[in-house]
Design an enzyme around this catalytic site. Structure first.
Site, mmCIF file in Angstrom:
data_model
loop_
_atom_site.group_PDB
_atom_site.id
_atom_site.type_symbol
_atom_site.label_atom_id
_atom_site.label_comp_id
_atom_site.label_asym_id
_atom_site.label_seq_id
_atom_site.Cartn_x
_atom_site.Cartn_y
_atom_site.Cartn_z
ATOM 1 N N ASP A 3 -7.045 3.804 -7.421
ATOM 2 C CA ASP A 3 -8.135 3.709 -6.465
ATOM 3 C C ASP A 3 -8.926 5.042 -6.746
ATOM 4 O O ASP A 3 -8.367 6.087 -5.851
ATOM 5 C CB ASP A 3 -7.771 3.404 -5.105
ATOM 6 C CG ASP A 3 -9.243 3.427 -4.192
ATOM 7 O OD1 ASP A 3 -10.217 3.597 -4.872
ATOM 8 O OD2 ASP A 3 -9.044 2.781 -3.086
ATOM 9 N N THR A 5 -5.273 -7.393 7.533
ATOM 10 C CA THR A 5 -5.544 -7.182 8.848
ATOM 11 C C THR A 5 -5.222 -8.787 9.488
ATOM 12 O O THR A 5 -4.734 -8.756 10.628
ATOM 13 C CB THR A 5 -7.169 -6.907 9.160
ATOM 14 O OG1 THR A 5 -7.229 -5.395 8.958
ATOM 15 C CG2 THR A 5 -7.218 -6.928 10.738
ATOM 16 N N ASN A 35 -7.902 -9.846 -1.213
ATOM 17 C CA ASN A 35 -7.135 -8.982 -0.381
ATOM 18 C C ASN A 35 -7.114 -9.356 1.109
ATOM 19 O O ASN A 35 -7.839 -9.333 1.668
ATOM 20 C CB ASN A 35 -7.129 -7.571 -0.743
ATOM 21 C CG ASN A 35 -6.952 -7.032 -2.045
ATOM 22 O OD1 ASN A 35 -6.782 -7.822 -2.724
ATOM 23 N ND2 ASN A 35 -6.798 -5.671 -2.184
ATOM 24 N N SER A 93 0.862 -1.413 0.198
ATOM 25 C CA SER A 93 0.099 0.102 -0.028
ATOM 26 C C SER A 93 0.977 1.452 0.128
ATOM 27 O O SER A 93 1.856 1.071 0.313
ATOM 28 C CB SER A 93 -1.022 -0.074 1.286
ATOM 29 O OG SER A 93 -0.109 0.171 2.489
ATOM 30 N N ASP A 118 -1.257 -1.348 -3.992
ATOM 31 C CA ASP A 118 -2.555 -1.519 -3.519
ATOM 32 C C ASP A 118 -2.980 -0.144 -3.082
ATOM 33 O O ASP A 118 -2.379 0.826 -2.545
ATOM 34 C CB ASP A 118 -2.535 -2.318 -2.109
ATOM 35 C CG ASP A 118 -3.867 -2.622 -1.495
ATOM 36 O OD1 ASP A 118 -4.705 -2.836 -2.280
ATOM 37 O OD2 ASP A 118 -3.957 -2.980 -0.310
ATOM 38 N N HIS A 119 -4.380 0.162 -3.444
ATOM 39 C CA HIS A 119 -4.940 1.301 -3.266
ATOM 40 C C HIS A 119 -3.928 2.642 -3.633
ATOM 41 O O HIS A 119 -4.022 3.419 -2.943
ATOM 42 C CB HIS A 119 -5.450 1.665 -1.963
ATOM 43 C CG HIS A 119 -6.622 0.492 -1.661
ATOM 44 N ND1 HIS A 119 -7.827 0.652 -1.951
ATOM 45 C CD2 HIS A 119 -6.531 -0.413 -0.914
ATOM 46 C CE1 HIS A 119 -8.629 -0.281 -1.405
ATOM 47 N NE2 HIS A 119 -7.681 -1.029 -0.888
ATOM 48 N N HIS A 173 -12.433 -2.894 5.217
ATOM 49 C CA HIS A 173 -11.358 -2.850 5.806
ATOM 50 C C HIS A 173 -11.221 -3.042 7.053
ATOM 51 O O HIS A 173 -11.821 -2.187 7.730
ATOM 52 C CB HIS A 173 -10.584 -1.612 5.284
ATOM 53 C CG HIS A 173 -10.301 -1.713 3.565
ATOM 54 N ND1 HIS A 173 -10.668 -0.688 2.960
ATOM 55 C CD2 HIS A 173 -9.678 -2.632 2.881
ATOM 56 C CE1 HIS A 173 -10.164 -0.825 1.660
ATOM 57 N NE2 HIS A 173 -9.670 -2.123 1.448
ATOM 58 N N GLY A 174 -10.242 -3.562 7.622
ATOM 59 C CA GLY A 174 -9.908 -3.714 9.240
ATOM 60 C C GLY A 174 -10.817 -4.786 9.988
ATOM 61 O O GLY A 174 -11.106 -5.517 9.320
HETATM 62 O O1 G3H Z 1 -6.424 -3.683 0.098
HETATM 63 C C1 G3H Z 1 -6.235 -4.555 1.207
HETATM 64 C C2 G3H Z 1 -7.141 -5.090 1.847
HETATM 65 O O2 G3H Z 1 -8.572 -4.715 1.134
HETATM 66 C C3 G3H Z 1 -7.327 -5.724 2.986
HETATM 67 O O3 G3H Z 1 -8.192 -5.701 4.030
HETATM 68 O O4 G3H Z 1 -7.085 -5.619 6.270
HETATM 69 O O5 G3H Z 1 -9.538 -6.033 5.930
HETATM 70 O O6 G3H Z 1 -7.772 -7.551 5.168
HETATM 71 P P1 G3H Z 1 -8.167 -6.568 5.324
HETATM 72 ZN ZN ZN Z 2 -8.387 -2.582 0.225
#
Ligand code: G3H
Ligand code: ZN
Length: 283
Positions: A103, A232, A229, A49, A81-82, A179-180
Site C-alpha cells: 500500500d 469491522t 474487504n 493486517s 492486507d495494507h 475504513h471503520g
Molecule cells: O483492508 C481491510 C478493509 O478495507 C476492511 O474495512 O473494516 O471497513 O470492513 P472495514
Molecule cells: Zn483496507
C-alpha cells in the site's frame, strides 16, 4: 487448498462475483471464516493486517493461515492486507503468504509506482501475487488513518498507467468507501468504477466494505469489483456476542464457552457476505 490471490480473483472477475477478504487476528476468526466458506462452498481470502501480525506474531498467524488453507475443501489465499513497507511484504512472502498488498497510496504517484513495481518483481519471482492501492481510502484500518480531507478518489487514467507500469495483479481503488464505522450511508461513485474498469483489465478491490448496503456492493461487483474487504463487521459480531454472553453468564470463566458464541456470530455474518458477493457455490 491454498492458492494465490490471483487464481481466486481471475475466476471471480470472469464469472462476475467477488471473493470476500476477511481480516484475521486469531484462531477463532480463521475457524469462523473457513467453516463459513466450506459450508457455502465458497472461495475465500484470509487477510492479516500489519496490526494483526503484530498482535498474533508472524509465526502464529502465517502457520494458522497456511494450515487452514491447506486443509480447506475450498480455494483459500493467505494475504497481507495494507503492507506499508518493503520489509513487511518480504517477511510475509518468506512465511508463505500466497498474496501480498503493498500500500503505497500515501506516496506521490511516481513513488507508489516504484515501490509497487519492486514488490511485484520479487513476489512474482517466487509465485506470490500482488495487490496495490491507488487513491487514498478514508477512515482508520488498524494504525493507518486517512482523514476525510486527505481521502482522494482514484483517477482512471492514473490507474491505467499504474497497472501498465507496475504489472500489479489486482488494484484497490478509492471510490467512496472508508475504513471503520460509517456515520451516514456511504455513497459509491459507480461511474468511476466503470471508468476504471474500461481502461484497466485486472480484478478491482473494494476496501472499507463493512456497513455498505448489499445492493451497493452488488452494483459495484457488476461494474468490476472482484475482491471485497471486510473487517469491522466481523469485529462487531465478535464483540456483540462476547458482551451478550458475559452479561448473561457473569460467572463463566471458561474461554471456550465465552468465545464459542462469538465464533458462531462471526461465521453467520461471513456467510451473509458470501451470499451477497455471489461467491457461494463457486468453489
Ligand atoms: O483492508 C481491510 C478493509 O478495507 C476492511 O474495512 O473494516 O471497513 O470492513 P472495514
Ligand atoms: Zn483496507
Amino acid at each position: 487448498m491454498l492458492l494465490t490471490g490471483k487464481e481466486l480473483l481471475l475466476d471471480a472477475q470472469k464469472n462476475k462475483y467477488a471473493v470476500g477478504a476477511f481480516n484475521v487476528n486469531n484462531m477463532e476468526i480463521i475457524q469462523a471464516i473457513i467453516d463459513a466458506a466450506e459450508e457455502l462452498n465458497s472461495p475465500v481470502i484470509l487477510q492479516a493486517s500489519q496490526g494483526g501480525i503484530k498482535y498474533a506474531g508472524i509465526e502464529y498467524i502465517a502457520n494458522l493461515g497456511k494450515l487452514a488453507g491447506r486443509n480447506a475443501k475450498v480455494p483459500v489465499a493467505l494475504h497481507l492486507d495494507h503492507g506499508t513497507d518493503f520489509d513487511q511484504v518480504m517477511l510475509c512472502i518468506r512465511h508463505g503468504f500466497t498474496s501480498v498488498m503493498i500500500d503505497g497510496s500515501i506516496f506521490p504517484l511516481e513513488e507508489n509506482i516504484a515501490i509497487t513495481k519492486k514488490v511485484v518483481d520479487i513476489a512474482h519471482a517466487v509465485g506470490v501475487t500482488v495487490e496495490a492501492e491507488l487513491g487514498k481510502i478514508g477512515g482508520t484500518e488498524d494504525h493507518i488513518t486517512v482523514s476525510e480531507k486527505d481521502a482522494t478518489f482514484t483517477d482512471p487514467l492514473e490507474a491505467k498507467r499504474f497497472v501498465e507500469e507496475t504489472g500489479v495483479d489486482y488494484l484497490a481503488i478509492a471510490v467512496g468507501t472508508a475504513h471503520g464505522v460509517y456515520k451516514g450511508e456511504p455513497k459509491l461513485d459507480y461511474d468511476r468504477i466503470k471508468a476504471i474498469r474500461e481502461v484497466v483489465d485486472i480484478p478491482l478491490v473494494l476496501h472499507g466494505s463493512s456497513g455498505v448496503p448489499a445492493e451497493s456492493l452488488q452494483k459495484a461487483i457488476s461494474l468490476g469489483i472482484s475482491k471485497i474487504n471486510i473487517d469491522t463487521d466481523i469485529r462487531n459480531a465478535f464483540a456483540g456476542a462476547v458482551k451478550e454472553f458475559v452479561m448473561n453468564n457473569p460467572d463463566e470463566i471458561d474461554p471456550r464457552k465465552i468465545l464459542g458464541p462469538a465464533t458462531k456470530a462471526m461465521k453467520e455474518i461471513i456467510k451473509e457476505k458470501m451470499e451477497i458477493f455471489g461467491s457461494a457455490g463457486r468453489a
